[in-house]
Design a protein around this motif. Structure first.
Motif, short mmCIF file in Angstrom:
data_model
loop_
_atom_site.label_atom_id
_atom_site.label_comp_id
_atom_site.label_asym_id
_atom_site.label_seq_id
_atom_site.Cartn_x
_atom_site.Cartn_y
_atom_site.Cartn_z
N ILE A 2 0.85 -1.19 0.00
CA ILE A 2 0.00 0.00 0.00
C ILE A 2 0.89 1.25 0.00
N ILE A 3 0.66 2.12 -0.96
CA ILE A 3 1.40 3.37 -1.07
C ILE A 3 0.61 4.49 -0.41
N CYS A 4 -0.70 4.49 -0.60
CA CYS A 4 -1.57 5.53 -0.05
C CYS A 4 -2.69 4.85 0.74
N SER A 5 -2.61 4.95 2.05
CA SER A 5 -3.63 4.31 2.88
C SER A 5 -4.95 5.09 2.86
N CYS A 6 -4.89 6.39 2.64
CA CYS A 6 -6.13 7.19 2.58
C CYS A 6 -7.01 6.75 1.41
N ASN A 7 -6.38 6.44 0.28
CA ASN A 7 -7.11 6.06 -0.93
C ASN A 7 -6.96 4.59 -1.28
N ALA A 8 -6.29 3.84 -0.42
CA ALA A 8 -6.04 2.41 -0.63
C ALA A 8 -5.36 2.14 -1.99
N VAL A 14 -0.24 2.42 -8.72
CA VAL A 14 0.70 3.47 -9.12
C VAL A 14 1.42 3.06 -10.41
N GLU A 15 1.89 1.82 -10.47
CA GLU A 15 2.59 1.34 -11.67
C GLU A 15 1.67 1.34 -12.88
N SER A 16 0.42 0.97 -12.70
CA SER A 16 -0.54 0.97 -13.82
C SER A 16 -0.75 2.38 -14.35
N ALA A 17 -0.87 3.34 -13.43
CA ALA A 17 -1.04 4.73 -13.85
C ALA A 17 0.19 5.23 -14.59
N ILE A 18 1.37 4.85 -14.11
CA ILE A 18 2.61 5.24 -14.77
C ILE A 18 2.68 4.62 -16.17
N ASP A 19 2.32 3.36 -16.28
CA ASP A 19 2.32 2.69 -17.58
C ASP A 19 1.33 3.34 -18.54
N ALA A 20 0.27 3.93 -17.98
CA ALA A 20 -0.73 4.60 -18.81
C ALA A 20 -0.33 6.04 -19.14
N GLY A 21 0.86 6.48 -18.64
CA GLY A 21 1.35 7.79 -19.01
C GLY A 21 1.45 8.81 -17.90
N ALA A 22 1.12 8.44 -16.67
CA ALA A 22 1.22 9.38 -15.55
C ALA A 22 2.67 9.82 -15.39
N SER A 23 2.87 11.11 -15.17
CA SER A 23 4.23 11.62 -14.98
C SER A 23 4.36 12.49 -13.73
N LYS A 24 3.29 12.60 -12.98
CA LYS A 24 3.31 13.35 -11.72
C LYS A 24 2.23 12.78 -10.80
N PRO A 25 2.36 13.00 -9.49
CA PRO A 25 1.39 12.42 -8.56
C PRO A 25 -0.07 12.75 -8.89
N MET A 45 5.19 8.09 -4.03
CA MET A 45 4.77 8.14 -5.43
C MET A 45 5.84 8.80 -6.29
N VAL A 46 6.42 9.87 -5.78
CA VAL A 46 7.48 10.56 -6.52
C VAL A 46 8.66 9.63 -6.74
N CYS A 47 9.00 8.85 -5.72
CA CYS A 47 10.10 7.89 -5.84
C CYS A 47 9.78 6.85 -6.92
N LEU A 48 8.57 6.29 -6.91
CA LEU A 48 8.17 5.32 -7.94
C LEU A 48 8.17 5.97 -9.32
N GLN A 51 11.79 6.45 -10.57
CA GLN A 51 12.37 5.16 -10.96
C GLN A 51 11.79 4.67 -12.29
N ALA A 52 10.48 4.79 -12.43
CA ALA A 52 9.83 4.35 -13.67
C ALA A 52 10.30 5.17 -14.87
N LEU A 53 10.40 6.49 -14.69
CA LEU A 53 10.87 7.33 -15.80
C LEU A 53 12.32 7.05 -16.14
#
Length: 79
Positions: A2-8, A14-25, A45-48, A51-53
């Protein structure tokens, strides 16, 4: 994990969003239709993201350095 417990949000979310093109939190939150609440997850999230970029750039360099044209000895095998 779990990266974000508030939003589960898990690392897979996070990785799926990055793969879909996310470049910022904010892109990650948008992809999951949620928003930052307490903010404790942002550094993770910034760390992930970093690393992904970084991995994506390495892959692009590796692909650009790989020739798709066969070497002369390989071309002879096709003739």
């Amino acid at each position: 994990m779990i990266i974000c417990s508030c939003n589960a949000l898990s690392h897979k979310d996070v990785e799926s969003a990055i793969d879909a093109g996310a470049s910022k939190p904010s892109d990650i939150y948008s992809a999951r239709k949620c928003r930052a609440q307490c903010g404790n997850c942002v550094p993770g999230m910034v760390c992930l993201l970093k690393q992904a970029l970084k991995d994506r750039r390495k892959l692009q360099v590796a692909v650009s350095q790989t020739s798709i044209i066969p070497k002369a000895t390989e071309q002879a095998a096709y003739l």
